[in-house]
Design a protein around this motif. Structure first.
Motif, PDB file in Angstrom:
ATOM      1  N   UNK A   1       0.879  -1.322  -0.015  1.00 53.50           N
ATOM      2  CA  UNK A   1      -0.228  -0.241  -0.203  1.00 53.50           C
ATOM      3  C   UNK A   1       0.901   1.103  -0.078  1.00 53.50           C
ATOM      4  N   UNK A   2       0.669   2.466  -0.843  1.00 52.76           N
ATOM      5  CA  UNK A   2       1.094   3.630  -0.690  1.00 52.76           C
ATOM      6  C   UNK A   2       0.485   4.522   0.050  1.00 52.76           C
ATOM      7  N   UNK A   3       1.064   4.772   0.753  1.00 56.32           N
ATOM      8  CA  UNK A   3       1.151   5.786   2.269  1.00 56.32           C
ATOM      9  C   UNK A   3       1.057   6.993   1.921  1.00 56.32           C
ATOM     10  N   UNK A   4       0.688   7.094   0.909  1.00 51.95           N
ATOM     11  CA  UNK A   4       1.302   9.017   0.276  1.00 51.95           C
ATOM     12  C   UNK A   4       2.521   9.681   0.512  1.00 51.95           C
ATOM     13  N   UNK A   5       3.060   8.734   0.606  1.00 55.46           N
ATOM     14  CA  UNK A   5       4.833   9.401   0.692  1.00 55.46           C
ATOM     15  C   UNK A   5       4.848  10.387  -0.235  1.00 55.46           C
ATOM     16  N   UNK A   6       5.267  11.645   0.202  1.00 50.59           N
ATOM     17  CA  UNK A   6       6.221  12.631  -0.747  1.00 50.59           C
ATOM     18  C   UNK A   6       7.452  13.343  -0.169  1.00 50.59           C
ATOM     19  N   UNK A   7       8.451  14.484  -0.483  1.00 50.06           N
ATOM     20  CA  UNK A   7       9.711  14.265  -0.030  1.00 50.06           C
ATOM     21  C   UNK A   7       9.079  16.220  -0.320  1.00 50.06           C
ATOM     22  N   UNK A   8       9.551  17.535  -0.054  1.00 51.93           N
ATOM     23  CA  UNK A   8       9.989  18.620  -0.570  1.00 51.93           C
ATOM     24  C   UNK A   8      11.246  18.550   0.200  1.00 51.93           C
ATOM     25  N   UNK A   9      12.350  19.398  -0.477  1.00 53.26           N
ATOM     26  CA  UNK A   9      13.783  20.094   0.057  1.00 53.26           C
ATOM     27  C   UNK A   9      12.897  21.341  -0.187  1.00 53.26           C
ATOM     28  N   UNK A  10      12.998  22.092   1.001  1.00 50.91           N
ATOM     29  CA  UNK A  10      12.901  23.219   1.008  1.00 50.91           C
ATOM     30  C   UNK A  10      13.984  24.174   0.777  1.00 50.91           C
ATOM     31  N   UNK A  11      14.440  24.469   0.215  1.00 47.32           N
ATOM     32  CA  UNK A  11      15.824  25.036  -0.512  1.00 47.32           C
ATOM     33  C   UNK A  11      15.792  26.857   0.592  1.00 47.32           C
ATOM     34  N   UNK A  12      16.156  26.891   1.211  1.00 46.54           N
ATOM     35  CA  UNK A  12      16.322  28.297   2.155  1.00 46.54           C
ATOM     36  C   UNK A  12      17.943  28.919   1.467  1.00 46.54           C
ATOM     37  N   UNK A  13      18.114  28.857   1.479  1.00 41.57           N
ATOM     38  CA  UNK A  13      19.581  29.114   1.091  1.00 41.57           C
ATOM     39  C   UNK A  13      20.599  28.903   0.047  1.00 41.57           C
ATOM     40  N   UNK A  14      22.077  29.557  -0.719  1.00 40.51           N
ATOM     41  CA  UNK A  14      22.806  28.672  -1.351  1.00 40.51           C
ATOM     42  C   UNK A  14      23.302  27.692  -1.345  1.00 40.51           C
ATOM     43  N   UNK A  15      23.351  27.143   0.431  1.00 40.60           N
ATOM     44  CA  UNK A  15      23.895  25.886   0.544  1.00 40.60           C
ATOM     45  C   UNK A  15      23.233  25.515   2.022  1.00 40.60           C
ATOM     46  N   UNK A  16      21.309  26.021   2.386  1.00 35.79           N
ATOM     47  CA  UNK A  16      20.978  24.814   2.922  1.00 35.79           C
ATOM     48  C   UNK A  16      19.140  24.514   2.607  1.00 35.79           C
ATOM     49  N   UNK A  17      18.702  23.636   3.424  1.00 33.17           N
ATOM     50  CA  UNK A  17      17.658  23.089   2.789  1.00 33.17           C
ATOM     51  C   UNK A  17      17.362  22.358   4.174  1.00 33.17           C
ATOM     52  N   UNK A  18      15.901  22.768   4.065  1.00 32.62           N
ATOM     53  CA  UNK A  18      14.784  22.519   5.116  1.00 32.62           C
ATOM     54  C   UNK A  18      14.230  21.125   4.241  1.00 32.62           C
TER      55      UNK A  18
END
Length: 443
Positions: free
Chosen positions: A365-382
Motif C-alpha cells: 500500500x502506498x502511504x502517500x509518502x512525498x518529499x519537498x526539499x525546501x531550499x532556504x539559501x545557496x547552501x541550506x535546505x529544510x
C-alpha cells in the motif's frame, strides 16, 4: 515572442517542450501488452520496470517530446546555481532500450475498448494501461500572460522557456519589490514558489553590502493563495522563523489574476474578500502558473469529478477499470505532487502490477509518502517528508525541520544522480527501505 506562444500549450510533468517527429509515425505494431502514456518521470520509470516484467517488445511509451527535463533542479537554475543545460537529456537517451517509443501525442483514451488514439490518427490497443500524463500549466489564465514574458523583470521556474528569465530578472534587480506568487490551484512541487523567494533573498544579501546594497533597497514579498505558509506544521514553524528573521513579507490568500508587464504591475485578488484587488509594483516578478488536470483525461471516462485520474490511493489501480493504472501528477492521489512521490509510487505500482499479472491481489500500500526539499539559501535546505495524513515521515534520525548544509548537497547533487541513474531505470523506489534502517526498524 514566438517561443512564448508555446506557453499557451500544456506539457506533461517531467517534459518541457514538444518537438514533433517529422518522419512517418505509422506503427508496425498496433497492440501492446503494456501501454504507457507519458514520457515524464513516472512514465519512463514504469516502462523500465515493466520491461523487466513482460519484455521490452511488449511495452510502448507514447510521448511527443524529444527532450526530457529534470524539473526539480529548475529552482536552482532560476537562482543561477545550476545551468538549464544540465537539467535536460534527449528522450531517446533515457527511453529503456527495446521499448517502443511512439513519438505522438495522446488524443483520446477509450478504456471500454482498451484503445488509445494519437494525434496522427493511429489507434493503439493494450492489455494494461499506465497513465502518466502529468498536469497542465495554464499561464493563459492570468490576464497579460504568457505574452508578458516578452518584457524583462518577469520569469517562472515552471517552464523551460522562462526559467532563465527568472535568473536574468534577479541579476538585473536594482531596488523595489521582488514579488513571488502561488496560485489558487493544486501545483507540482508546492514548495518551489517560496524556494525561489529564499534564494533571491540570499542572492541579494550575498552580492551586496548589508546596509547600502540591493537587499537593503528590496522588499521581498511572497503572495500566496493558501491560508498557510506550508501545509505541515513542523516545517511551517521553521519557515515562519526564517521569514521573520530575514524580513520577508508574506501575504496569505492573495491570488495573482493579472500582470501588466509594460507597467511592471501585478494585480492580486484577496480570496477572503472576493472582488477586492491590490496592485503591486515590481522590480522582479516570479510567477507560479495555475495548473490543472491533463486535458486528455479531464472530462473523459478515466477522470474523477474534478478531472484528475481516478485511482485507488493505496494501489494506484483505477477505481473503475482494473487494467488501468496511474502515477504522478495526473492522479487524484491526496498528496503533494513531487518527484519524490513518483519514486515511491513507482515501487508500489510495480508491485501492484506484478501481482495482478499473476492473478494475485495487490499486497503493498502506498502511504502517500512525498518529499519537498525546501531550499532556504545557496547552501541550506529544510528536508520536508510526510505522508497522506500530513504527518512527518522522515528518512534520517535527525530533526529535518532544521536548515542543514548536508540536505542542500543532497538536493543539488545526490538527487539528480538518483533521478537519472535510479528512478528512470526503475531501480529507485524512494527511501522507504533505508528509513527503516536509519531508524533501527522503528519506522
Amino acid at each position: 515572442m514566438s517561443s512564448l506562444r508555446h506557453l499557451r500549450q500544456c506539457h506533461p510533468a517531467g517534459i518541457a517542450i514538444s518537438h514533433y517527429h517529422t518522419s512517418s509515425r505509422a506503427l508496425s505494431k498496433q497492440s501492446y501488452k503494456v501501454l504507457v502514456l507519458g514520457g515524464g518521470s513516472g512514465g519512463i520509470a514504469m516502462s523500465a520496470r515493466l520491461k523487466r516484467m513482460v519484455g521490452a517488445e511488449n511495452v510502448a511509451v507514447v510521448e511527443p517530446s524529444e527532450m526530457h527535463y529534470y524539473q526539480p533542479i529548475w529552482t536552482l537554475v532560476g537562482a543561477g546555481a545550476k545551468t538549464l543545460a544540465s537539467s535536460g537529456r534527449s528522450t531517446s537517451s533515457i527511453m529503456p532500450s527495446g521499448v517502443k517509443w511512439v513519438k505522438s501525442k495522446v488524443e483520446e483514451i477509450n478504456p471500454e475498448t482498451n484503445t488509445v488514439r494519437t494525434d496522427d490518427g493511429s489507434e493503439i490497443s493494450y492489455e494494461y494501461l499506465i497513465v502518466a500524463l502529468g498536469l497542465q500549466l495554464h499561464f493563459e489564465k492570468i490576464k497579460g500572460l504568457p505574452e508578458g514574458f516578452g518584457h524583462p523583470k518577469i520569469g517562472s521556474n515552471y517552464s523551460v522557456e522562462t526559467v532563465d528569465k527568472t535568473w536574468k530578472a534577479l541579476q538585473d534587480f536594482k531596488e523595489g519589490n521582488a514579488v513571488f506568487t502561488f496560485p489558487n490551484t493544486p501545483v507540482k512541487c508546492a514548495g518551489a514558489p517560496q524556494k525561489i523567494m529564499y534564494l533571491s533573498d540570499a542572492f541579494l544579501r550575498k552580492f551586496s553590502a548589508p546596509k547600502t546594497g540591493k537587499r537593503a533597497k528590496a522588499n521581498v514579498i511572497y503572495n500566496t493563495s493558501l491560508p498557510v505558509l506550508f501545509g505541515i506544521k513542523k516545517y511551517a514553524d521553521t519557515l515562519w522563523d526564517i521569514v521573520k528573521t530575514r524580513d520577508l513579507q508574506v501575504n496569505l490568500r492573495h491570488n495573482l489574476i493579472e500582470v501588466r508587464a509594460d507597467k511592471q504591475e501585478a494585480v492580486f485578488e484577496n480570496l477572503d474578500k472576493p472582488g477586492e484587488t491590490k496592485v503591486f509594483e515590481y522590480e522582479m516578478l516570479h510567477v507560479t502558473p495555475p495548473m490543472g488536470p491533463s486535458l486528455v483525461i479531464k472530462g473523459g471516462p478515466l477522470a474523477d469529478e474534478v478531472g484528475w485520474l481516478d485511482v485507488n490511493k493505496e494501489t494506484l489501480q483505477h477505481n473503475k477499470y482494473p487494467n488501468v493504472f496511474g502515477i504522478g501528477d495526473c492522479t487524484n492521489l491526496p498528496t503533494a505532487k513531487t518527484g519524490a512521490a513518483v519514486a515511491a509510487q513507482s515501487a508500489i505500482l510495480g508491485r501492484t502490477i506484478s501481482r495482478i499479472l499473476k492473478n494475485q491481489i495487490p499486497d503493498k500500500k502506498y502511504d502517500g509518502y512525498t518529499s519537498c526539499p525546501l531550499v532556504t539559501s545557496y547552501n541550506t535546505v529544510v528536508l520536508a517528508e510526510f505522508d497522506y495524513n500530513a504527518q512527518p515521515l522522515e528518512t534520517f534520525p535527525i530533526n529535518q525541520a532544521k536548515e542543514r548544509r548536508l540536505m542542500y548537497y543532497m538536493k543539488a547533487d545526490v538527487m539528480p544522480h538518483l533521478y537519472w541513474h535510479g528512478l528512470l531505470r526503475g531501480l529507485w523506489g524512494g527511501p522507504g527501505p533505508y528509513r527503516k534502517l536509519m531508524h533501527l526498524g522503528m519506522k
